[in-house]
Design an enzyme around this catalytic site. Structure first.
Site, mmCIF file in Angstrom:
data_model
loop_
_atom_site.group_PDB
_atom_site.id
_atom_site.type_symbol
_atom_site.label_atom_id
_atom_site.label_comp_id
_atom_site.label_asym_id
_atom_site.label_seq_id
_atom_site.Cartn_x
_atom_site.Cartn_y
_atom_site.Cartn_z
ATOM 1 N N ALA A 105 0.880 -1.236 0.105
ATOM 2 C CA ALA A 105 -0.322 0.211 -0.049
ATOM 3 C C ALA A 105 0.834 0.803 -0.169
ATOM 4 O O ALA A 105 2.080 1.105 0.430
ATOM 5 C CB ALA A 105 -0.946 0.478 1.069
ATOM 6 N N PHE A 106 0.079 1.878 -0.221
ATOM 7 C CA PHE A 106 1.112 3.797 -0.543
ATOM 8 C C PHE A 106 1.723 3.922 0.600
ATOM 9 O O PHE A 106 2.528 4.820 0.822
ATOM 10 C CB PHE A 106 0.394 4.421 -1.129
ATOM 11 C CG PHE A 106 -0.420 5.904 0.005
ATOM 12 C CD1 PHE A 106 -1.967 4.877 0.381
ATOM 13 C CD2 PHE A 106 0.122 6.518 0.314
ATOM 14 C CE1 PHE A 106 -2.510 5.971 1.341
ATOM 15 C CE2 PHE A 106 -1.218 7.285 1.321
ATOM 16 C CZ PHE A 106 -2.126 6.425 1.559
ATOM 17 N N LYS A 107 1.329 3.686 2.052
ATOM 18 C CA LYS A 107 1.384 3.746 3.190
ATOM 19 C C LYS A 107 2.624 3.525 3.471
ATOM 20 O O LYS A 107 3.894 4.063 4.137
ATOM 21 C CB LYS A 107 0.518 3.575 4.074
ATOM 22 C CG LYS A 107 -1.253 3.852 4.288
ATOM 23 C CD LYS A 107 -1.740 3.874 5.452
ATOM 24 C CE LYS A 107 -2.635 4.408 5.344
ATOM 25 N NZ LYS A 107 -4.231 4.151 4.548
ATOM 26 N N ASP A 108 3.098 2.925 2.903
ATOM 27 C CA ASP A 108 4.549 2.376 3.068
ATOM 28 C C ASP A 108 5.857 3.270 3.312
ATOM 29 O O ASP A 108 6.555 3.291 3.231
ATOM 30 C CB ASP A 108 5.096 0.841 1.971
ATOM 31 C CG ASP A 108 4.667 -0.243 2.125
ATOM 32 O OD1 ASP A 108 3.947 -0.554 3.534
ATOM 33 O OD2 ASP A 108 3.882 -0.979 1.291
ATOM 34 N N ALA A 111 5.180 5.264 6.209
ATOM 35 C CA ALA A 111 6.119 4.693 7.304
ATOM 36 C C ALA A 111 7.290 4.175 7.340
ATOM 37 O O ALA A 111 8.159 4.060 8.461
ATOM 38 C CB ALA A 111 4.873 3.848 7.264
#
Ligand SMILES: *Cc1c(COP(=O)(O)O)cnc(C)c1O
Length: 435
Positions: A105-108, A111
């Site tokens: 997911a783009f949240k990588d 994060a």
């Protein structure tokens, strides 16, 4: 980079302080006092650079006074170690795949960058940093995999029992090392309430160095600007100079980063804020009334947000000037039925399987083109997650076509470990204190 609070423009904190505090005491959000401009020559020649070069250049423009060049370069290279290809679907339509990182997911982006920034600022001998995070699915996986093995940090993730998808659960519960997962007999809101109470608890704050990893942290926003610049570079290589971005939005961190990139000098013709029926922002852009609502569950559940936490940042970027904002950002919303037909349409037209969040961004481009037939700009819709994370949404024939990436296959044989807790705060507090 000095930062102020959106609730107090006289406040000044360092980047390091903003990263560890996450949120100012006054409950505003941190924003840069000055938004530095990228070198015009760099933008002019951006098609010559790789994602890694671009990420460093952008990070350095923002953070050069905070982290020395060599350290920043190493940090960026380690954090952003996967691609973000803009895949061409037709002459003027591209899907920006932001799901090639460890949690799909783009949240990588956010994060991984945040974990390394925090580790960088933790000096030798400093107290262990305890990251507490509540998740409805995607955030927890990105934070767990982002912090996995990062020295001097420990992550505790709370997730609601039975309410995350099998792949999301694998990402939360198979890490071991400095990551622990807690399966809560309750809802996401219960998980969030437990974390909030922990941050307010005096004894816990005395015992541990607590920090949150949620999407309002400024160190999550910065790396999300990188892929907007990098997409512009990819399109420029194909002779396309006018670009529209359609962003599937929940807490509005992703599109907020795009607008920050624009304010730093990235030429963008138009942003589209695409939402599910949790449409606080599209309604506001339409009628000028900002009215939050309790969230409603949808297929695109990572966007089930009734009160988007990053919206104040966007208003701040535009100095509260709704008229100017409306020229740059247009909003569209779609319900579950439309989302499902969007998924099927993308499959039929392009032989491409998009996750529900991604499909909403696609539908918004279609609608924008209908409303603006004269605009012939290239349009990019952001794909925020790999479809395999949401297996229940797709018709059988499509579900069978979804490739499972190697990152997931590697998790399937690992043992699952999660501690189980109820929703009472004392139980959670005792758990933390006993470890
Ligand atoms: C978190 C998430 C979003 C929403 O992003 P925001 O930055 O909160 O607007 C969209 N799609 C997926 C798959 C997500 O995980």
């Amino acid at each position: 980079m000095k930062l102020y609070s959106t609730n107090n423009k006289d406040l000044r904190v360092s980047f390091k302080e903003a990263v560890f505090n996450s949120m100012p005491q006054d409950k505003g959000l941190y924003m840069p006092v000055e938004i530095p401009q990228l070198d015009a020559d760099f933008i002019e020649n951006i098609d010559r650079y790789s994602l890694s070069d671009i990420a460093y250049q952008v990070a350095s423009t923002l953070l050069k006074d905070e982290i020395p060049a060599d350290d920043l370069k190493a940090l960026v290279e380690e954090a952003i170690n996967f691609n973000a290809p803009a895949v061409k679907l037709d002459e003027k339509t591209f899907v920006l795949e932001l799901f090639h990182g460890p949690s799909l997911a783009f949240k990588d982006f956010g994060a991984r960058f945040m974990s390394r920034v925090m580790a960088y600022f933790l000096k030798d001998g400093e107290q262990l940093l305890d990251v507490l995070v509540a998740t409805s699915g995607d955030t927890g996986g990105a934070v767990a995999l982002g912090f996995l093995g990062v020295p001097n940090t420990r992550v505790t993730i709370l997730y609601p029992e039975g309410k995350v998808s099998p792949i999301q659960e694998l990402q939360l519960t198979t890490n071991g090392a400095n990551i622990r997962a807690i399966e809560v007999k309750g809802t996401f809101d219960d998980c969030q309430a437990l974390v909030k109470q922990a941050f307010a608890d005096e004894e816990l704050n005395k015992t541990f160095r607590l920090t949150s990893a949620n999407s309002i942290n400024i160190s999550r926003l910065i790396p999300q600007t990188f892929y907007y610049f990098n997409t512009y570079a990819q399109l420029k290589r194909q002779g396309l100079n006018e670009v529209i971005f359609s962003v599937p939005s929940g807490n509005f961190g992703n599109i907020g980063a795009g607008l920050l990139a624009y304010k730093m000098g990235l030429p963008v013709k138009q942003f589209i804020a695409a939402t599910n029926v949790n449409d606080t922002v599209p309604r506001y852009l339409e009628n000028g009334v900002y009215e939050t609502k309790p969230s409603v569950q949808t297929y695109a559940n990572a966007m089930d947000v009734g009160a988007p936490s990053n919206w104040v940042r966007i208003m701040d970027l535009f100095n509260q000037d709704l008229a100017t904002l409306k020229e740059k950002v247009v909003g569209y919303r779609f319900d579950d039925e439309e989302t499902l037909s969007g998924i099927k349409e993308i499959y039929k037209k392009f032989d491409y399987i998009a996750c529900p969040h991604t499909a909403i961004a696609y539908l918004a481009i279609e609608q924008y083109r209908k409303d603006n037939p004269k605009d012939e700009s290239a349009a990019v819709f952001l794909s925020t997650a790999h479809p395999c994370k949401f297996p229940d949404i797709f018709p059988k024939d499509m579900a069978n076509e979804i490739n499972i990436p190697t990152q997931v296959k590697a998790l399937e044989n690992k043992p699952k470990h999660a501690d189980k807790l109820g929703v009472d705060f004392q139980g959670f507090k005792d758990y933390l204190l006993s470890k």
